[in-house]
Motif scaffolding. Sequence first.
Motif, PDB file in Angstrom:
ATOM      1  N   THR A  95      30.012  39.890  48.178  1.00 47.29           N
ATOM      2  CA  THR A  95      29.076  39.156  47.325  1.00 47.29           C
ATOM      3  C   THR A  95      29.816  38.159  46.449  1.00 47.29           C
ATOM      4  N   LEU A  96      30.905  38.606  45.843  1.00 38.78           N
ATOM      5  CA  LEU A  96      31.706  37.733  44.987  1.00 38.78           C
ATOM      6  C   LEU A  96      32.230  36.524  45.764  1.00 38.78           C
ATOM      7  N   ILE A  97      32.728  36.766  46.978  1.00 37.13           N
ATOM      8  CA  ILE A  97      33.282  35.682  47.790  1.00 37.13           C
ATOM      9  C   ILE A  97      32.199  34.685  48.180  1.00 37.13           C
ATOM     10  N   VAL A  98      31.060  35.190  48.659  1.00 38.12           N
ATOM     11  CA  VAL A  98      29.967  34.302  49.094  1.00 38.12           C
ATOM     12  C   VAL A  98      29.428  33.505  47.907  1.00 38.12           C
ATOM     13  N   TRP A  99      29.300  34.151  46.763  1.00 40.14           N
ATOM     14  CA  TRP A  99      28.754  33.504  45.578  1.00 40.14           C
ATOM     15  C   TRP A  99      29.668  32.381  45.067  1.00 40.14           C
ATOM     16  N   ALA A 100      30.979  32.641  45.049  1.00 35.25           N
ATOM     17  CA  ALA A 100      31.908  31.676  44.444  1.00 35.25           C
ATOM     18  C   ALA A 100      32.391  30.612  45.423  1.00 35.25           C
TER      19      ALA A 100
END
Length: 420
Positions: A95-100
């Motif tokens: 989630t963190l990777i996709v979001w940022a």
Amino acid sequence: MAPPPPKRRKGERTRQVRSLIFLRDVAVLAFTAFGGPQAHVAMMLRLLVEKRRYISANELLELQALCALLPGPTSTQTITVIGYRLGGPNLAYLTLIVWAAPAVTLMTVAALTLSYLNPVHMQHLVQFVQPVAVGFVAFSAYKISEKVIRTKTAVGLTVASAMVAYFFQLPWVLPVLLVAGGAITTVRYRRHAIIENKQPVRIEWANFVLWLGILIGAAVLGSYTQLLPVRLFENFYRNGSLVFGGGQVLAPLLYAEFVEFKQYLTGPEFLSGLGLVQAVPGPNFSLAAYIGALAMRPQGGGTAGQLLGAVVGTTAIFLPGTFLIFFAIRFWDRLRQYRVVQASLEGVNAVSAGLVCAAAALLYHPLPYRLLALPFKAGPIDSIPLNPLLVGLTFLLLLWDKVPSAAIVLTALVAGAVVG
């Protein structure tokens, strides 16, 4: 070994499919969430709560308040911990990777093509996005207030916190208001039912120790090494560990460190990046990728060196908040079983609603001065007569609930490109 029962395989497939749908929704937000943390939470409320029902509105407010009490990027921590709730650490990291990723990629490209950038053209492109973002925040304030304000005490806390947050824009005000609001409503703990067989609160210190160990280790290593990437990691990690209040608070700190003190960037270069990060979707902490890439220019490594700087800056700025929210969320779910904590959540949620109301007012018509001054001056967006209409139209479209959020944002971008 015998194969697992069919029901278990079916359950695993269902969870995997749900995780993929969630990541797709996160990607939609990452490409369309303009306007800063308040607008991000507004769009999360619309897509992740109202549309998908991954969590409830009260849970979103609780998680947002918990993240606001910790240093780091609040909206990034909030969406990461939602992923943790749905699928554990693996989904949280994805989630963190996709979001940022979209914002970081755009800011890295901006650093690599700095000489070809025209910030004026970018401002033209997003000229209608800001009033649309204000409409999202106003709608979020309305929906949140509708769900969490049920008592006179909650009304009072919402109004008081909105006024304080509007007139005193200091980084420590937000956590103080949340703690004060929770403390006021703890006196009502007897109204909450006693939960039988409560699980004991057990604090797992691994993520906290990891955060602190890297903070100290990076400082020690950075003071003894001449490697610029190591020093950059320490600089960004330290700033990410100590800043409360999100990107608007981080910006002046990075300006002081990388422009005034270390002189890795010039003032105009920093201001160009600061303007661009407001024009791209996703977290404002992606500014670290831009600064890291430009800071590596003296090394003479060319594009590869600048890409390394962007990766170092991005990793270092997001890691502290990730470690700390993983540390806190592991005991938060057990802590909230106690009646005193449950009672405090009424006040915390009411204050959260007030903060969103204040954010809508501040985004629409900023004060003529700011107690926390950025290295540039921003004017009110209502200098263009069309903007109040865009705010109201966005609110009505969201209230109608037939137009996707992404379509509203993309329409604003297209209109900005045509008019610009």
